[in-house]
Motif scaffolding. Sequence first.
Motif, PDB file in Angstrom:
ATOM      1  N   MET A   1       0.716  -1.112   0.036  1.00  0.00           N
ATOM      2  CA  MET A   1       0.059   0.039  -0.030  1.00  0.00           C
ATOM      3  C   MET A   1       0.963   1.354   0.003  1.00  0.00           C
ATOM      4  O   MET A   1       1.917   1.223   0.538  1.00  0.00           O
ATOM      5  CB  MET A   1      -0.974  -0.101   1.147  1.00  0.00           C
ATOM      6  CG  MET A   1      -1.828   1.238   1.417  1.00  0.00           C
ATOM      7  SD  MET A   1      -3.054   1.132   2.543  1.00  0.00           S
ATOM      8  CE  MET A   1      -2.510   2.155   3.773  1.00  0.00           C
TER       9      MET A   1
ATOM     10  N   VAL B   1      -3.897   8.729  -0.590  1.00  0.00           N
ATOM     11  CA  VAL B   1      -4.339   7.277  -0.736  1.00  0.00           C
ATOM     12  C   VAL B   1      -4.729   6.502   0.550  1.00  0.00           C
ATOM     13  O   VAL B   1      -5.627   5.808   0.572  1.00  0.00           O
ATOM     14  CB  VAL B   1      -3.042   6.626  -1.477  1.00  0.00           C
ATOM     15  CG1 VAL B   1      -3.273   4.991  -1.777  1.00  0.00           C
ATOM     16  CG2 VAL B   1      -2.749   7.337  -2.747  1.00  0.00           C
ATOM     17  N   ILE B   2      -4.096   6.715   1.516  1.00  0.00           N
ATOM     18  CA  ILE B   2      -4.471   6.156   2.747  1.00  0.00           C
ATOM     19  C   ILE B   2      -5.856   6.194   3.289  1.00  0.00           C
ATOM     20  O   ILE B   2      -6.753   5.512   3.643  1.00  0.00           O
ATOM     21  CB  ILE B   2      -3.190   6.526   4.014  1.00  0.00           C
ATOM     22  CG1 ILE B   2      -2.052   5.824   3.548  1.00  0.00           C
ATOM     23  CG2 ILE B   2      -3.874   6.133   5.525  1.00  0.00           C
ATOM     24  CD1 ILE B   2      -0.960   6.401   4.675  1.00  0.00           C
TER      25      ILE B   2
ATOM     26  N   ARG C   1      -8.457   7.679   1.343  1.00  0.00           N
ATOM     27  CA  ARG C   1      -9.329   7.213   0.235  1.00  0.00           C
ATOM     28  C   ARG C   1      -9.519   5.510   0.647  1.00  0.00           C
ATOM     29  O   ARG C   1     -10.659   5.129   0.392  1.00  0.00           O
ATOM     30  CB  ARG C   1      -8.787   7.271  -1.157  1.00  0.00           C
ATOM     31  CG  ARG C   1      -8.795   8.657  -1.552  1.00  0.00           C
ATOM     32  CD  ARG C   1      -8.453   8.578  -3.050  1.00  0.00           C
ATOM     33  NE  ARG C   1      -8.574  10.039  -3.795  1.00  0.00           N
ATOM     34  CZ  ARG C   1      -9.536  10.527  -4.261  1.00  0.00           C
ATOM     35  NH1 ARG C   1     -10.608   9.690  -4.380  1.00  0.00           N
ATOM     36  NH2 ARG C   1      -9.678  11.658  -4.764  1.00  0.00           N
ATOM     37  N   GLU C   2      -8.516   4.861   0.885  1.00  0.00           N
ATOM     38  CA  GLU C   2      -8.595   3.400   1.298  1.00  0.00           C
ATOM     39  C   GLU C   2      -9.599   3.260   2.379  1.00  0.00           C
ATOM     40  O   GLU C   2     -10.403   2.409   2.281  1.00  0.00           O
ATOM     41  CB  GLU C   2      -7.117   2.631   1.498  1.00  0.00           C
ATOM     42  CG  GLU C   2      -6.425   2.618   0.203  1.00  0.00           C
ATOM     43  CD  GLU C   2      -7.416   1.573  -0.512  1.00  0.00           C
ATOM     44  OE1 GLU C   2      -7.845   0.613  -0.455  1.00  0.00           O
ATOM     45  OE2 GLU C   2      -7.064   2.124  -1.779  1.00  0.00           O
ATOM     46  N   ASP C   3      -9.441   3.963   3.488  1.00  0.00           N
ATOM     47  CA  ASP C   3     -10.367   4.106   4.606  1.00  0.00           C
ATOM     48  C   ASP C   3     -11.697   4.458   4.132  1.00  0.00           C
ATOM     49  O   ASP C   3     -12.804   3.594   4.359  1.00  0.00           O
ATOM     50  CB  ASP C   3     -10.013   5.268   5.545  1.00  0.00           C
ATOM     51  CG  ASP C   3      -8.565   4.902   6.263  1.00  0.00           C
ATOM     52  OD1 ASP C   3      -7.990   3.654   6.356  1.00  0.00           O
ATOM     53  OD2 ASP C   3      -8.462   5.581   7.169  1.00  0.00           O
TER      54      ASP C   3
ATOM     55  N   LYS D   1     -12.841   3.748   1.209  1.00  0.00           N
ATOM     56  CA  LYS D   1     -13.444   2.743   0.311  1.00  0.00           C
ATOM     57  C   LYS D   1     -13.975   1.399   1.236  1.00  0.00           C
ATOM     58  O   LYS D   1     -15.189   1.058   1.051  1.00  0.00           O
ATOM     59  CB  LYS D   1     -12.287   2.218  -0.469  1.00  0.00           C
ATOM     60  CG  LYS D   1     -12.827   1.221  -1.549  1.00  0.00           C
ATOM     61  CD  LYS D   1     -11.825   1.247  -2.841  1.00  0.00           C
ATOM     62  CE  LYS D   1     -10.683   0.565  -2.406  1.00  0.00           C
ATOM     63  NZ  LYS D   1      -9.687   0.061  -3.820  1.00  0.00           N
ATOM     64  N   GLU D   2     -13.140   1.297   2.393  1.00  0.00           N
ATOM     65  CA  GLU D   2     -13.900   0.462   3.378  1.00  0.00           C
ATOM     66  C   GLU D   2     -15.182   0.821   3.935  1.00  0.00           C
ATOM     67  O   GLU D   2     -15.847  -0.178   4.108  1.00  0.00           O
ATOM     68  CB  GLU D   2     -12.711  -0.018   4.287  1.00  0.00           C
ATOM     69  CG  GLU D   2     -12.845  -1.184   5.279  1.00  0.00           C
ATOM     70  CD  GLU D   2     -11.698  -1.438   6.197  1.00  0.00           C
ATOM     71  OE1 GLU D   2     -11.460  -2.332   6.793  1.00  0.00           O
ATOM     72  OE2 GLU D   2     -10.507  -0.549   6.342  1.00  0.00           O
TER      73      GLU D   2
END
Length: 165
Positions: A1, A7-8, A10-12, A14-15
């Motif tokens: 990752m 990016v970090i 956005r990943e949160d 998404k989840e």
Amino acid sequence: MSNDAIVILREDHKEVRALFREFQRKDVTPARKGQIVEKVVELLTVHTYIENEVMYPEVRRLLPDLEDDVLESYEEHHVADVLVMELSTMKPSDERFDAKTTVLIESVTHHMDEEESDWFPKVREGLGRTQLRELGEQLLAAKERAPRSPAQPSALKKAVDAVVS
């Protein structure tokens, strides 16, 4: 990752969005709704903590033109924190459980949409790759120490700080 701060985050997002979608499915059982909300409470407690403790203060310091955006984000987090705190004490059988979760979903989705479409591009433009990576490292470190429950002292302090600052 990637260690890029955006990016970090956005990943949160998404989840959390995936859990919101599952909660809203017609065939989801009350028991599963309870599990989903437990996980959402944990994820949002961590996410708002790392943004409030790392991302927002640093962006505010480095990009003073984004002050109004940061202050609005703090307020949106405060609303989410209140709902998360209330939901953490509820059961799926409680009369307002679904309604309160729906309000949380609407509020947090609005916040994530605004961050992703407006705020993140401004931050990316204002900060270089190196700064975003350094900020990402700080976010990842904050995730390790972040509260997992809104009842933990560090989460309560964050909520109180949002009210009195």
